[in-house]
Write a protein that holds these residues in place. Structure first.
Motif, PDB file in Angstrom:
ATOM      1  N   GLN A   5      39.113  35.869  49.085  1.00  0.00           N
ATOM      2  CA  GLN A   5      38.075  35.287  49.333  1.00  0.00           C
ATOM      3  C   GLN A   5      37.140  35.351  48.133  1.00  0.00           C
ATOM      4  O   GLN A   5      37.144  36.536  47.419  1.00  0.00           O
ATOM      5  N   SER A  63      34.166  35.722  47.447  1.00  0.00           N
ATOM      6  CA  SER A  63      32.934  36.425  47.925  1.00  0.00           C
ATOM      7  C   SER A  63      33.427  38.065  47.660  1.00  0.00           C
ATOM      8  O   SER A  63      32.806  38.634  47.063  1.00  0.00           O
ATOM      9  N   GLN A  67      31.894  40.610  44.407  1.00  0.00           N
ATOM     10  CA  GLN A  67      31.305  41.684  44.643  1.00  0.00           C
ATOM     11  C   GLN A  67      31.798  42.933  43.511  1.00  0.00           C
ATOM     12  O   GLN A  67      31.172  43.972  43.445  1.00  0.00           O
ATOM     13  N   ARG A  77      26.408  39.085  38.720  1.00  0.00           N
ATOM     14  CA  ARG A  77      26.735  38.211  39.827  1.00  0.00           C
ATOM     15  C   ARG A  77      26.216  36.890  40.076  1.00  0.00           C
ATOM     16  O   ARG A  77      26.794  35.888  40.278  1.00  0.00           O
ATOM     17  N   SER A  86      27.976  33.121  40.069  1.00  0.00           N
ATOM     18  CA  SER A  86      28.009  32.393  41.019  1.00  0.00           C
ATOM     19  C   SER A  86      27.605  31.013  40.455  1.00  0.00           C
ATOM     20  O   SER A  86      28.149  29.792  40.959  1.00  0.00           O
TER      21      SER A  86
END
Length: 839
Positions: free
Chosen positions: A227, A229, A233, A240, A244
């Motif tokens: 994933q 996500s 992390q 971050r 993104s």
């Protein structure tokens, strides 16, 4: 008048029906069609009205018939027309194959089927290799004997040619896949050598894949997909959101799909921080939606640290820093060993600074081009769009990508046209562009292979569309229709839209329970499924119809032998089945009529037996009494006048004729009920017996009897004696006065034309006997009347007799499955023609 009799069963029938009607059958070995067996009429009517290719070999000479559907298989400047011709003469080039096959079908009564068999034939002016799927089946005569062979066939040359081409294309594709795998291996080697991490993000599932180096940096498990996500992390918190946002922007169409960012990774396992440079490219579909996003990740921790140190140094260290960054950017090992062609252009003059061997090979140049302006080294591209594109990239810094572009280059002075994927990317330092890196890959083989496959697939689709039978290609689970032609739509009564929007069995729900298990079995076992004249209830255009179909499920397998698709071939035979059933019903009704006629005949025979009994007992007794009392009266009267004596003689002659008439009628009635077994009879012996019986009559008339080639036949001896006795008695009775009677009895094997005159004759061969005399003869107009009971052509006062003798002769010959007729010439004399079966 003969032609009109057979026009009905050949009415219509297209071109072949017309050829058969117009053919000069009267002068052929088969003779006039109105003399043909009913079975041949029915078989030809079925063939010429069939939409399926059919061919008939008939009788011993294999006379040829075929229908319009078969006609295209003969081509031009070949065998057509060959209606009425003998099979061996018409099919000389293939007779060694089909001749024995025809004879095997006729000998065994078994049908044979061959699929996609190579049988060369002469057509279109030459001998062609032709593939066929065909069946050979027996064709029966009126008595249930096999008279010919019916061939149903379909030419499959185009299918087999296409299959062979597709097989060759598949092999070519496999080779290309091997080359592609080699390229991938080389690319992986370069990546490993450069210590790069690689990644591939699925924009739909938001999951990404990475190589082992990338997963080690992120401290992730070795799962196939991760994933996004989970990966975010691991990035330092300060980076971050920026990462993104950069990913989201790269996945928007307006960004051009570019992704280039540096950030820090905090390894959750070791706690070590790594600074990486991520570069990638998103690819969009026609709807401007991303469907692929991949790139590389480079550990630039050391470079970043060096950069930070160098920024603290004096300005004189900037040149050293620039060279260091260039050295890092253009690592010679990566550059030179890259599986992608690379070229570095510097300055607005676009001078060639670096070029690897792959790029030199693509451009058809050597290393002498290094240091030259690009358009001096490659002048053929000066007038193309490449000049404008390079200048735009150099001035704007925007990267340019192009896929599968056709470009013509002079390789060693010779024009070469190929297909390329390439990109122009600006090189910059401190936001100042100083050059362009060009990367390219030649994809000519892939493009050509794809186009060949696309062309072959189009040919196959066109072939399916134009096929005269219904064709549908299905695959998947659940099964969907991939290709479907108009004939299949017509037969199934469904629309193309229905098959495009629903699984196959949802469209054909009414037959799913019957045929889905069979189709599933073909997918599972790879074995073909066939059924003929299958009755089913199908909803066509919204109406339930009861139809008959002949169809096949043919598996298509990949190189591992797994069935990946199934071709469905279907032909509607409703009309043929209904026509055959009508014929069968007509035959059944005719059989019933014959049974009724047989019953009527049995009743007539019973009445005739009753009459024979009366003639034998009740009629003879009064006549005997009249004769007896007449003689007693004559004796009791003594001497009487001459006139009275004449009356007595007339009465006596009348009673004698009455007695003889009763005996002849009795003999006539008993001919057909003689149950003596048939045995071999030498007709020479029969004639000798009769000559002995008629010895006195022959001597008194001075008659001469000649015999020639009399055969041995199967018959009832007593009836044959009676037959020839009646004929000899006739010849002696009707001899000319004062002329020696000459009676000639001879025999030969009957010719076909004589046998064909009489349809009731069912044996193949007959003896033709002629019983000829030189008597008074008869009027030829009465040739048939003389065989009818009680028919006399002469006054009974001139010639004695009851008029039954020749009627008995006809019944005897009919009992022996033969035929008798008579003829007379102008100079007198009578000839009786008798046909007896030859065993």
């Amino acid at each position: 008048m003969g032609k009109k009799k057979y026009e009905d069963f050949l009415s219509g029938g297209g071109e072949m029906g017309a050829l058969i009607r117009d053919f000069d059958w009267e002068n052929s070995a088969l003779g006039s069609p109105d003399k043909w067996p009913l079975s041949l009429h029915i078989t030809l009517a079925t063939i010429v009205h069939s939409a399926f290719p059919m061919f008939l070999f008939w009788d011993e000479d294999h006379f040829c018939f075929y229908n319009d559907a078969y006609r295209p298989s003969l081509g031009q400047a070949g065998k057509h027309p060959m209606i009425g011709k003998k099979g061996k003469e018409s099919w000389t080039e293939t007779w060694e194959f089909i001749g024995p096959l025809i004879e095997k079908v006729k000998a065994t009564g078994e049908s044979f089927k061959y699929e996609d068999m190579l049988v060369p034939i002469y057509r279109n002016g030459s001998l062609e290799d032709v593939y066929w799927t065909f069946t050979y089946s027996p064709a029966y005569g009126d008595l249930g004997e096999i008279r010919g062979v019916i061939v149903t066939c379909m030419e499959t040359t185009e299918k087999m040619t296409t299959f062979n081409i597709i097989s060759a294309a598949n092999e070519k594709l496999r080779q290309n896949e091997n080359l592609l795998q080699q390229s991938r291996d080389q690319l992986q080697f370069a990546i490993d050598a450069a210590e790069l991490g690689t990644w591939e993000l699925d924009p739909v599932t938001n999951k990404f894949r990475g190589n082992s180096r990338l997963k080690e940096w992120f401290g992730l498990q070795s799962d196939d997909e991760i994933q996004l996500s989970s990966g975010i992390q691991v990035i330092a918190e300060k980076d971050r959101k920026r990462v993104s946002d950069a990913i989201s922007y790269a996945l928007s169409y307006e960004s051009g799909g570019n992704y280039d960012i540096e950030y820090t990774i905090e390894n959750p396992v070791s706690g070590k921080e790594i600074i990486v440079k991520a570069k990638g490219k998103a690819i969009f579909n026609a709807e401007k939606l991303p469907y692929a996003f991949n790139g590389t990740l480079e550990d630039i921790t050391e470079q970043t640290n060096i950069k930070q140190q160098l920024e603290l140094e004096a300005a004189e260290q900037k040149i050293a820093k620039q060279k260091l960054e260039e050295a890092e950017l253009f690592s010679r090992d990566i550059f030179e060993n890259s599986p992608v062609a690379k070229l570095v252009l510097l300055g607005p003059e676009m001078k060639i600074d670096r070029i690897n061997e792959y790029m030199l090979e693509i451009l058809g140049r050597d290393r002498s081009v290094v240091g030259l302006p690009f358009y001096t080294a490659i002048p053929e591209l000066m007038s193309t769009e490449h000049k404008n594109r390079l200048e735009k990239v150099y001035n704007s810094g925007e990267t340019f990508y192009q896929l599968e572009e056709e470009i013509t280059i002079l390789r060693s002075g010779v024009p070469y046209t190929g297909y390329y994927n390439y990109a122009y990317k600006a090189l910059s330092l401190s936001d100042a562009i100083y050059g362009i890196i060009v990367t390219a890959t030649e994809v000519s083989r892939q493009v050509e292979s794809r186009r060949i496959i696309e062309a072959k697939e189009k040919e196959l689709r066109d072939l399916i569309t134009a096929a005269p039978i219904g064709i549908c290609v299905v695959s998947g689970d659940p099964v969907w229709a991939e290709e479907i032609n108009d004939r299949f739509l017509l037969i199934s009564g469904k629309t193309r839209e229905q098959y495009a929007t629903k699984p196959y069995w949802e469209v054909l729900k009414e037959v799913e329970a019957t045929f889905k298990p069979e189709l599933d079995k073909v997918f599972q076992t790879g074995e073909k499924y066939s059924t003929e004249e299958h009755e089913m209830l199908l909803i066509r255009d919204g109406i339930e119809e009861n139809i008959y179909l002949t169809f096949d499920y043919i598996p298509l397998k990949n190189k591992e032998g797994i069935t990946i698709k199934v071709i469905i071939l279907v032909v509607e035979v409703t009309h043929q089945v209904e026509t055959r059933r009508k014929i069968e019903l007509a035959v059944e009704e005719r059989t019933k009529e014959l049974a009724e006629m047989n019953y009527s005949l049995m009743r007539s025979n019973a009445e005739l037996e009753q009459f024979a009994y009366i003639a034998s007992h009740d009629l003879q007794e009064p006549v005997r009494k009249i004769s007896t009392f007449l003689e007693m009266l004559h004796h009791s009267l003594g001497d009487i006048s001459e006139k009275s004596e004449g009356y007595f003689k007339k009465i006596l002659n009348s009673t004698n004729r009455m007695t003889q008439l009763i005996r002849d009628v009795l003999a006539y009635s008993k001919v057909s009920e003689n149950n003596d077994a048939f045995v071999e009879v030498n007709l020479n012996s029969i004639i000798e017996t009769i000559k002995t019986d008629f010895e006195l009559s022959i001597a008194s008339k001075g008659a001469i009897i000649k015999t020639k080639n009399l055969p041995v036949i199967e018959g009832i001896p007593s009836q044959l004696v009676q037959l020839f006795s009646n004929l000899l008695s006739n010849s002696l009775k009707f001899a000319k006065p004062d002329i020696t009677p000459i009676i000639q009895i001879s025999a030969v094997v009957a010719g076909k034309k004589i046998i064909e005159k009489y349809p009731e004759l069912t044996h193949k061969e007959y003896y033709h006997l002629q019983f000829k005399d030189n008597g008074i003869g008869f009027d030829q107009d009465y040739a048939d009347r003389i065989f009818k009971i009680f028919q006399r052509l002469h006054n009974k006062m001139d010639y004695e007799g009851t008029g039954i003798g020749l009627s008995i002769c006809r019944k005897i010959v009919q009992t022996h499955k033969g035929h008798i007729s008579a003829s007379s010439s102008e100079d007198g004399g009578a000839t009786f023609h008798i046909l007896f079966p030859k065993y």
